[in-house]
Design a protein around this motif. Sequence first.
Motif, PDB file in Angstrom:
ATOM      1  N   CYS A 365      53.858  46.620 137.487  1.00 15.36           N
ATOM      2  CA  CYS A 365      54.381  45.374 136.915  1.00 15.36           C
ATOM      3  C   CYS A 365      55.817  45.605 136.446  1.00 15.36           C
ATOM      4  O   CYS A 365      56.052  46.176 135.376  1.00 15.36           O
ATOM      5  CB  CYS A 365      53.496  44.902 135.768  1.00 15.36           C
ATOM      6  N   LYS A 366      56.764  45.162 137.235  1.00 15.23           N
ATOM      7  CA  LYS A 366      58.172  45.461 136.985  1.00 15.23           C
ATOM      8  C   LYS A 366      58.755  44.692 135.803  1.00 15.23           C
ATOM      9  O   LYS A 366      59.819  45.050 135.300  1.00 15.23           O
ATOM     10  CB  LYS A 366      58.992  45.154 138.240  1.00 15.23           C
ATOM     11  N   LYS A 367      58.081  43.627 135.352  1.00 12.95           N
ATOM     12  CA  LYS A 367      58.577  42.851 134.216  1.00 12.95           C
ATOM     13  C   LYS A 367      57.839  43.161 132.918  1.00 12.95           C
ATOM     14  O   LYS A 367      58.137  42.563 131.890  1.00 12.95           O
ATOM     15  CB  LYS A 367      58.468  41.351 134.512  1.00 12.95           C
ATOM     16  N   LEU A 368      56.889  44.072 132.950  1.00 11.70           N
ATOM     17  CA  LEU A 368      56.099  44.392 131.758  1.00 11.70           C
ATOM     18  C   LEU A 368      56.969  45.128 130.741  1.00 11.70           C
ATOM     19  O   LEU A 368      57.433  46.235 130.992  1.00 11.70           O
ATOM     20  CB  LEU A 368      54.897  45.256 132.144  1.00 11.70           C
ATOM     21  N   TRP A 369      57.175  44.496 129.571  1.00  7.63           N
ATOM     22  CA  TRP A 369      58.011  45.113 128.537  1.00  7.63           C
ATOM     23  C   TRP A 369      57.242  45.390 127.245  1.00  7.63           C
ATOM     24  O   TRP A 369      57.739  46.092 126.363  1.00  7.63           O
ATOM     25  CB  TRP A 369      59.211  44.223 128.219  1.00  7.63           C
ATOM     26  N   SER A 370      56.013  44.856 127.113  1.00  6.56           N
ATOM     27  CA  SER A 370      55.248  45.064 125.881  1.00  6.56           C
ATOM     28  C   SER A 370      53.810  45.426 126.224  1.00  6.56           C
ATOM     29  O   SER A 370      53.159  44.738 127.022  1.00  6.56           O
ATOM     30  CB  SER A 370      55.280  43.799 125.013  1.00  6.56           C
ATOM     31  N   CYS A 386      54.998  57.540 127.720  1.00  6.66           N
ATOM     32  CA  CYS A 386      56.341  57.944 127.291  1.00  6.66           C
ATOM     33  C   CYS A 386      57.085  58.662 128.417  1.00  6.66           C
ATOM     34  O   CYS A 386      58.303  58.498 128.576  1.00  6.66           O
ATOM     35  CB  CYS A 386      56.253  58.839 126.057  1.00  6.66           C
ATOM     36  N   GLN A 387      56.366  59.434 129.199  1.00  5.79           N
ATOM     37  CA  GLN A 387      56.997  60.145 130.310  1.00  5.79           C
ATOM     38  C   GLN A 387      57.473  59.162 131.380  1.00  5.79           C
ATOM     39  O   GLN A 387      58.561  59.334 131.955  1.00  5.79           O
ATOM     40  CB  GLN A 387      56.005  61.148 130.911  1.00  5.79           C
ATOM     41  N   LEU A 388      56.692  58.120 131.644  1.00  5.87           N
ATOM     42  CA  LEU A 388      57.122  57.099 132.602  1.00  5.87           C
ATOM     43  C   LEU A 388      58.388  56.401 132.123  1.00  5.87           C
ATOM     44  O   LEU A 388      59.284  56.100 132.923  1.00  5.87           O
ATOM     45  CB  LEU A 388      56.001  56.072 132.804  1.00  5.87           C
ATOM     46  N   LYS A 389      58.465  56.148 130.829  1.00  2.50           N
ATOM     47  CA  LYS A 389      59.664  55.521 130.278  1.00  2.50           C
ATOM     48  C   LYS A 389      60.861  56.452 130.398  1.00  2.50           C
ATOM     49  O   LYS A 389      61.972  56.016 130.753  1.00  2.50           O
ATOM     50  CB  LYS A 389      59.412  55.152 128.812  1.00  2.50           C
ATOM     51  N   LYS A 390      60.660  57.720 130.130  1.00  3.92           N
ATOM     52  CA  LYS A 390      61.758  58.685 130.201  1.00  3.92           C
ATOM     53  C   LYS A 390      62.270  58.837 131.626  1.00  3.92           C
ATOM     54  O   LYS A 390      63.479  59.012 131.854  1.00  3.92           O
ATOM     55  CB  LYS A 390      61.287  60.037 129.656  1.00  3.92           C
ATOM     56  N   GLU A 391      61.380  58.737 132.604  1.00  3.50           N
ATOM     57  CA  GLU A 391      61.769  58.884 134.007  1.00  3.50           C
ATOM     58  C   GLU A 391      62.286  57.583 134.606  1.00  3.50           C
ATOM     59  O   GLU A 391      62.660  57.556 135.785  1.00  3.50           O
ATOM     60  CB  GLU A 391      60.571  59.385 134.818  1.00  3.50           C
ATOM     61  N   GLY A 392      62.298  56.497 133.831  1.00  6.22           N
ATOM     62  CA  GLY A 392      62.817  55.231 134.322  1.00  6.22           C
ATOM     63  C   GLY A 392      61.896  54.505 135.275  1.00  6.22           C
ATOM     64  O   GLY A 392      62.347  53.650 136.047  1.00  6.22           O
ATOM     65  N   LYS A 393      60.599  54.786 135.216  1.00  2.89           N
ATOM     66  CA  LYS A 393      59.642  54.148 136.113  1.00  2.89           C
ATOM     67  C   LYS A 393      59.035  52.881 135.516  1.00  2.89           C
ATOM     68  O   LYS A 393      58.188  52.248 136.142  1.00  2.89           O
ATOM     69  CB  LYS A 393      58.528  55.131 136.469  1.00  2.89           C
ATOM     70  N   THR A 394      59.453  52.512 134.317  1.00  4.20           N
ATOM     71  CA  THR A 394      58.989  51.290 133.675  1.00  4.20           C
ATOM     72  C   THR A 394      60.074  50.785 132.735  1.00  4.20           C
ATOM     73  O   THR A 394      60.871  51.578 132.213  1.00  4.20           O
ATOM     74  CB  THR A 394      57.688  51.530 132.886  1.00  4.20           C
ATOM     75  N   ILE A 395      60.110  49.451 132.539  1.00  2.00           N
ATOM     76  CA  ILE A 395      61.076  48.862 131.604  1.00  2.00           C
ATOM     77  C   ILE A 395      60.445  48.646 130.237  1.00  2.00           C
ATOM     78  O   ILE A 395      61.002  47.945 129.393  1.00  2.00           O
ATOM     79  CB  ILE A 395      61.622  47.525 132.137  1.00  2.00           C
ATOM     80  N   LEU A 396      59.291  49.232 130.005  1.00  2.00           N
ATOM     81  CA  LEU A 396      58.559  49.054 128.754  1.00  2.00           C
ATOM     82  C   LEU A 396      59.461  49.365 127.558  1.00  2.00           C
ATOM     83  O   LEU A 396      60.083  50.421 127.488  1.00  2.00           O
ATOM     84  CB  LEU A 396      57.340  49.970 128.741  1.00  2.00           C
TER      85      LEU A 396
END
Length: 443
Positions: A365-370, A386-396
């Motif tokens: 889900c590319k628009k999932l932010w919350s 947190c690792q997905l966020k650090k690697e830029g794989k989510t805009i969460l």
Amino acid sequence: MVEMDVDPVEAPVDWSDLPPEIVVQVFAFLSEQDRASAAVTCSRWHALHSHPSLWRYRTFNLGNTAQFHRTCDMLRQYPLNLAYYLKTFEAEYPETARGAHRMHHCKRIQKTMTTFLSRLRGKAQLRTLKLRQFELHRRTWQNRSADLVRSIAWFLCSQGRLRWVELQGMSATPEHGLRMFSSLVRRSGASIRVLNIQDYFCPAQAIYALPEFHQLFKRFRHLSVLYLNYNCVSDELLTTLAETCRESLTDINIKVFHMDPHFQRIWSMSWYFLRSACPKLQVTFTFERVLLYEDVKQCLLPDMPLANLELTCGNDYVVHRDWVLSPTVRYVEQKFTRTLQELSIDVLNADDDLYEPLLQLIQSCKKLWSLEVRTWMRTAFVDSVCQLKKEGKTILTTFKAVLVTHMDEETRQELAVVYSKHKDMIREGLLNYNFHVEWNPYL
């Protein structure tokens, strides 16, 4: 050079020298009682007490037991000469008093609201009206609910400029609910922009089957935000909204409650036509104790622009083994990849492992932010997100997790390691991080 003596003690401030606008701002921070006391101080303050800006908004909490009688007296004694300035009126009656006290309160509220609305009728043209949590279906109202409905309906007939209306939690019978609704749309149907009728009808009523309800909804012309229960939704309602609120409707918030009928068949094409007529439309679904995969799937149709989804067990924190959310999460990830923005899960089931389905959903889900999660989960889930966020794989950007598990020393150490590993990203504000563990002895 001449030296001048300066008195270190400043002269006292004379309140009579303050500009009128400053005194009015000070009055705005005072309570009703303190403001009335200040008004009898002098003729100048008495005149400023009637300033229009001080009488445009009125909020009354009838559920405050300690202030109940004083609040009712303030409503009954509302000054008629200032009613013209009133633009926003809010009254709520949360369930605090019980038994005989609540029966006495209902009687007093009915008489007070009848007097207040009759005095206000013909003198005030409101822009915002909020009547919340009156729960007229309760037996404590006895026969007084009909009298209160009659007073509200009579008042609504006089209002032609309403833009924001909230009738949440009225829990009226279909007969009483349609009567107030008919009075509401008679003059304000074309002006209302925000309408909240969640829990407006009493539970277990198939409102979608009432022809009069659909006829009344045709009077709304410029709705932008709509809150309602799923037992009001039908193909006819969606078609009506597509015709009457074309391009104006931006948000629909639907609550699916386990006591309401939620098995009506709605065609996905109806959502497609509504989405085409309202390109900016975003849909929010809240499932409260309706968590079986078959039930959720029947409500979440592929053509709806689902933006926010909440799955909750409500106040029932008993572990239900039938509430398996893994199929639901996979279904949402497949059908709403392009639209889902917020996801909230509050369900306890130790037999259901959401680790892999949620990680896959976060990446898809590319628009999932919350993401807010309160369920049984391994602490490794937090590290993976947190690792997905650090690697830029989510805009969460918002991640709140309450992991219900067995709290022991090993769990505490795992939490410390996870936070230490990602503390730089959290401190920099790249991820709004709120995480703790809740121990449940029944797991």
